[in-house]
Design an enzyme around this catalytic site. Sequence first.
Site, short mmCIF file in Angstrom:
data_model
loop_
_atom_site.label_atom_id
_atom_site.label_comp_id
_atom_site.label_asym_id
_atom_site.label_seq_id
_atom_site.Cartn_x
_atom_site.Cartn_y
_atom_site.Cartn_z
N LYS A 1 -177.45 -45.05 -24.11
CA LYS A 1 -178.84 -45.51 -23.95
C LYS A 1 -179.53 -44.73 -22.84
O LYS A 1 -180.64 -45.09 -22.41
CB LYS A 1 -178.85 -47.01 -23.60
CG LYS A 1 -178.22 -47.89 -24.67
CD LYS A 1 -178.58 -49.36 -24.49
CE LYS A 1 -177.68 -50.03 -23.47
NZ LYS A 1 -177.91 -51.50 -23.41
N LYS B 1 -178.55 -44.69 -19.77
CA LYS B 1 -178.59 -45.52 -18.55
C LYS B 1 -177.23 -45.51 -17.87
O LYS B 1 -176.24 -45.08 -18.46
CB LYS B 1 -178.94 -46.97 -18.94
CG LYS B 1 -180.30 -47.11 -19.59
CD LYS B 1 -180.53 -48.53 -20.10
CE LYS B 1 -181.83 -48.63 -20.88
NZ LYS B 1 -182.00 -49.93 -21.53
#
Length: 390
Positions: free
Chosen positions: A294, A296
Amino acid sequence: MGCVKRALIVGGASGIGLAVANELLGKGFVPVIIDRSEPVQQFNDVEIEFCKTDLSFFDEKLFQDFASDPSITSLVITAGFGRVAGVGDLSIKEIDNLLEVNAAAAIKILRIFWNRITSSGTFRCAVMASIAGMVSSPFFSVYAASKAALWRFCESANAELATTGNTNRITCVSPGHVSGTGFDGGEGRSTGLESFAKEFVQRMSSCEELWVPDADGVYSGVIRRYVENPIAFGLESARYKIESGRLGGGRKPVIGYCSGTFDLFHAGHLHLLKSARCLCEELVVGVHPDASHKGKKTFISHEERKAIVESCRYVDRVIDAPREDSTAWELIHYDRLFVGSDYKGTERFARYERELGSKGVQVIYFPYTEGISSTQLRSAIVSGMEESAR
Ligand code: CTP
């Protein structure tokens, strides 16, 4: 004002429990049906209560509230399930659920109602055991074990009642084959079970300790043959099940899967896992090693995130999530894939709907819990740290 008499029927949404609910309704009781799914029959214009609960997550408070309600004057427990399958075909979770729902939950409910059962007033009570609790039942082994536990409990509890001079009894109903039930391939409707339910209520009302339906016709002979030679009995029963093609039938437990990063575990995660577990019987959760897919970074290590998710009561098993949920299907052959609605319409889930749909997997979206996410929590922590460094 007339005094309302309510009868609690645990497992009353279908089959014998539902037939007993109808019979009690005809006798002026208000049935309170407790089940994990809605009753299969409509009760138009008739006063009936329904309360949804899953006995494999025992809700002690729910039963305590009913037990302390004086308008409840009868308790019937018919909840139970089983499937004809060899020992090696049962998953550990299925064994847990069978023992919990068929035996432990029923015993806990009876314990919670014990003050009512031992009170000086009349309290009607009946539970559904099975002839399988008296004899061996190959390919139905854990079901038989669970019903034996329930049956022995009722006998013991009734003996305790008798020593105190109390005339209330737990009527242990232990049938063999009952045609028209879900076990008989029926749809669980109560039609055809009326006469069974009538006798059930009669036996319960006269505080009988044990009712083996059709004992004279068939089942006393079955029990005699078992007692005379349990080994030969078991072999004959196994042969019968194999030759009559009953093996491999029955519904297997529904396996659910969901995956996520589960960083800084929060209420959105909890809602998702709870909702998912309500729609399956075994919930497997894949925890991603990191959030790089993602773009992240996680705060909490993979091992710790896995340990936290595993300790949630709605989660049965945790695995290292493969990147793709379709790869996880190759490993665990789940029946349902759960995810928050924030993923609906994404390329990834549209692809899962197609690919997994063709394998019979349902993709189920739950409303995303607004106002909370790991990203939000991470940025709140970072800005708090920046603030205190200033
Ligand atoms: N989820 C949810 N409601 C939220 C947050 C997450 O229903 N408020 C669901 C997601 O849809 C997903 C699962 O929880 O099915 C695991 O999500 P995860 O990516 O770990 O949670 P997020 O908090 O969204 O993580 P991040 O902010 O790092 O993307």
